[in-house]
Design a protein around this motif. Structure first.
Motif, PDB file in Angstrom:
ATOM      1  N   MET A 184       0.986  -1.013   0.088  1.00  0.00           N
ATOM      2  CA  MET A 184       0.169  -0.008   0.035  1.00  0.00           C
ATOM      3  C   MET A 184       0.916   1.300  -0.062  1.00  0.00           C
ATOM      4  SD  MET A 184      -3.088   0.564   2.643  1.00  0.00           S
ATOM      5  CE  MET A 184      -3.547   2.308   2.871  1.00  0.00           C
ATOM      6  N   THR A 185       0.536   2.243  -0.825  1.00  0.00           N
ATOM      7  CA  THR A 185       1.441   3.491  -0.992  1.00  0.00           C
ATOM      8  C   THR A 185       0.901   4.582  -0.132  1.00  0.00           C
ATOM      9  OG1 THR A 185       0.364   4.190  -3.050  1.00  0.00           O
ATOM     10  CG2 THR A 185       2.269   2.731  -3.234  1.00  0.00           C
ATOM     11  N   ALA A 186       1.775   5.269   0.448  1.00  0.00           N
ATOM     12  CA  ALA A 186       1.036   6.405   1.389  1.00  0.00           C
ATOM     13  C   ALA A 186       0.479   7.533   0.290  1.00  0.00           C
ATOM     14  CB  ALA A 186       2.420   7.231   1.778  1.00  0.00           C
ATOM     15  N   PRO A 187      -0.461   8.036   0.921  1.00  0.00           N
ATOM     16  CA  PRO A 187      -1.263   9.247   0.016  1.00  0.00           C
ATOM     17  C   PRO A 187      -0.357  10.070  -0.217  1.00  0.00           C
ATOM     18  CG  PRO A 187      -2.191   9.030   2.013  1.00  0.00           C
ATOM     19  CD  PRO A 187      -1.041   7.849   2.180  1.00  0.00           C
ATOM     20  N   SER A 188      -0.416  10.823  -1.650  1.00  0.00           N
ATOM     21  CA  SER A 188       0.743  12.120  -1.726  1.00  0.00           C
ATOM     22  C   SER A 188      -0.341  13.245  -1.705  1.00  0.00           C
ATOM     23  CB  SER A 188       1.043  11.967  -3.192  1.00  0.00           C
ATOM     24  OG  SER A 188       0.010  11.724  -4.189  1.00  0.00           O
ATOM     25  N   VAL A 189       0.827  14.372  -1.602  1.00  0.00           N
ATOM     26  CA  VAL A 189      -0.007  15.787  -1.551  1.00  0.00           C
ATOM     27  C   VAL A 189       0.218  16.567  -2.792  1.00  0.00           C
ATOM     28  CG1 VAL A 189       0.277  17.766  -0.394  1.00  0.00           C
ATOM     29  CG2 VAL A 189       0.736  15.671   0.926  1.00  0.00           C
ATOM     30  N   PRO A 190      -0.885  16.871  -3.236  1.00  0.00           N
ATOM     31  CA  PRO A 190      -0.646  17.760  -4.630  1.00  0.00           C
ATOM     32  C   PRO A 190       0.192  18.765  -4.593  1.00  0.00           C
ATOM     33  CG  PRO A 190      -2.992  17.434  -3.995  1.00  0.00           C
ATOM     34  CD  PRO A 190      -2.228  16.959  -2.825  1.00  0.00           C
ATOM     35  N   ALA A 191       0.903  19.077  -6.011  1.00  0.00           N
ATOM     36  CA  ALA A 191       1.613  20.119  -6.133  1.00  0.00           C
ATOM     37  C   ALA A 191       0.716  21.477  -5.518  1.00  0.00           C
ATOM     38  CB  ALA A 191       2.169  20.283  -7.173  1.00  0.00           C
ATOM     39  N   GLY A 192       1.552  22.419  -4.990  1.00  0.00           N
ATOM     40  CA  GLY A 192       0.889  23.720  -4.551  1.00  0.00           C
ATOM     41  C   GLY A 192       0.354  23.673  -3.088  1.00  0.00           C
TER      42      GLY A 192
ATOM     43  N   ARG B  30      -7.519   8.001  11.878  1.00  0.00           N
ATOM     44  CA  ARG B  30      -8.922   8.194  12.124  1.00  0.00           C
ATOM     45  C   ARG B  30      -9.681   7.961  11.017  1.00  0.00           C
ATOM     46  NH1 ARG B  30      -5.346  10.317  14.828  1.00  0.00           N
ATOM     47  NH2 ARG B  30      -5.480  10.640  17.062  1.00  0.00           N
ATOM     48  N   GLY B  31      -9.300   7.402   9.959  1.00  0.00           N
ATOM     49  CA  GLY B  31     -10.297   7.085   8.773  1.00  0.00           C
ATOM     50  C   GLY B  31     -10.724   8.355   8.119  1.00  0.00           C
ATOM     51  N   LEU B  32     -10.119   9.436   8.179  1.00  0.00           N
ATOM     52  CA  LEU B  32     -10.720  10.697   7.640  1.00  0.00           C
ATOM     53  C   LEU B  32     -10.076  11.050   6.146  1.00  0.00           C
ATOM     54  CD1 LEU B  32      -9.973  13.017  10.503  1.00  0.00           C
ATOM     55  CD2 LEU B  32     -12.230  11.911   9.818  1.00  0.00           C
ATOM     56  N   SER B  33     -10.726  11.547   5.342  1.00  0.00           N
ATOM     57  CA  SER B  33     -10.181  11.720   3.919  1.00  0.00           C
ATOM     58  C   SER B  33     -10.036  13.592   4.062  1.00  0.00           C
ATOM     59  CB  SER B  33     -11.252  11.640   2.839  1.00  0.00           C
ATOM     60  OG  SER B  33     -12.482  12.466   3.279  1.00  0.00           O
ATOM     61  N   LEU B  34      -9.117  13.732   3.073  1.00  0.00           N
ATOM     62  CA  LEU B  34      -8.455  14.884   3.084  1.00  0.00           C
ATOM     63  C   LEU B  34      -8.851  15.535   1.943  1.00  0.00           C
ATOM     64  CD1 LEU B  34      -5.002  14.156   4.722  1.00  0.00           C
ATOM     65  CD2 LEU B  34      -6.797  15.106   5.704  1.00  0.00           C
ATOM     66  N   ASP B  35      -9.317  16.916   1.747  1.00  0.00           N
ATOM     67  CA  ASP B  35      -9.460  17.609   0.824  1.00  0.00           C
ATOM     68  C   ASP B  35      -8.527  18.714   0.469  1.00  0.00           C
ATOM     69  OD1 ASP B  35     -10.651  18.999  -1.389  1.00  0.00           O
ATOM     70  OD2 ASP B  35     -12.226  19.895   0.002  1.00  0.00           O
ATOM     71  N   TRP B  36      -7.444  18.210  -0.193  1.00  0.00           N
ATOM     72  CA  TRP B  36      -6.154  19.056  -0.367  1.00  0.00           C
ATOM     73  C   TRP B  36      -6.382  20.174  -1.372  1.00  0.00           C
ATOM     74  CZ3 TRP B  36      -2.743  18.547   3.035  1.00  0.00           C
ATOM     75  CH2 TRP B  36      -2.349  17.300   3.526  1.00  0.00           C
ATOM     76  N   VAL B  37      -7.733  19.952  -2.321  1.00  0.00           N
ATOM     77  CA  VAL B  37      -7.869  21.273  -3.218  1.00  0.00           C
ATOM     78  C   VAL B  37      -8.131  22.357  -2.501  1.00  0.00           C
ATOM     79  CG1 VAL B  37      -9.573  21.834  -4.945  1.00  0.00           C
ATOM     80  CG2 VAL B  37      -8.353  19.410  -4.928  1.00  0.00           C
ATOM     81  N   ALA B  38      -8.806  22.254  -1.159  1.00  0.00           N
ATOM     82  CA  ALA B  38      -9.245  23.156  -0.364  1.00  0.00           C
ATOM     83  C   ALA B  38      -8.175  24.443  -0.107  1.00  0.00           C
ATOM     84  CB  ALA B  38      -9.712  22.924   0.984  1.00  0.00           C
ATOM     85  N   VAL B  39      -6.871  23.786  -0.198  1.00  0.00           N
ATOM     86  CA  VAL B  39      -5.815  25.069   0.260  1.00  0.00           C
ATOM     87  C   VAL B  39      -4.833  25.196  -0.916  1.00  0.00           C
ATOM     88  CG1 VAL B  39      -5.791  24.126   2.681  1.00  0.00           C
ATOM     89  CG2 VAL B  39      -4.330  22.918   0.965  1.00  0.00           C
ATOM     90  N   ILE B  40      -5.399  24.706  -2.158  1.00  0.00           N
ATOM     91  CA  ILE B  40      -4.411  24.875  -3.479  1.00  0.00           C
ATOM     92  C   ILE B  40      -4.811  26.591  -3.817  1.00  0.00           C
ATOM     93  CG2 ILE B  40      -3.491  24.558  -5.662  1.00  0.00           C
ATOM     94  CD1 ILE B  40      -4.079  21.389  -4.656  1.00  0.00           C
TER      95      ILE B  40
END
Length: 72
Positions: free
Chosen positions: A1-9, A62-72
């Motif tokens: 299983m790969t770690a989630p990546s953080v989008p550019a920006g 904690r099984g939470l999803s992250l909305d990275w788009v909210a901070v780009i």
């Protein structure tokens, strides 16, 4: 299983407001958890920051999803 990546920006160090947007909760709730060391943070120049990798690990436990788009 790969770690989630953080989008550019996305900043590597997130403010409490940015964390709130990413996890879709109020900034007040995030500050409450930061005050009680529920979410790991680092103090830099009198300001609290959460590392993106720390937020991924914390949310994953904690099984939470992250909305990275909210901070780009």
């Amino acid at each position: 299983m790969t770690a989630p990546s953080v989008p550019a920006g996305v900043p590597q160090l997130l403010t409490s407001g940015e964390v709130a947007r990413v996890i879709r909760l109020s900034e007040r709730r995030v500050r409450y958890w930061l005050d009680r060391h529920v979410i790991p943070c680092h103090w830099i120049g009198g300001q609290r920051y959460v590392k993106d990798a720390d937020l991924i690990a914390w949310a994953s436990l904690r099984g939470l999803s992250l909305d990275w788009v909210a901070v780009i």
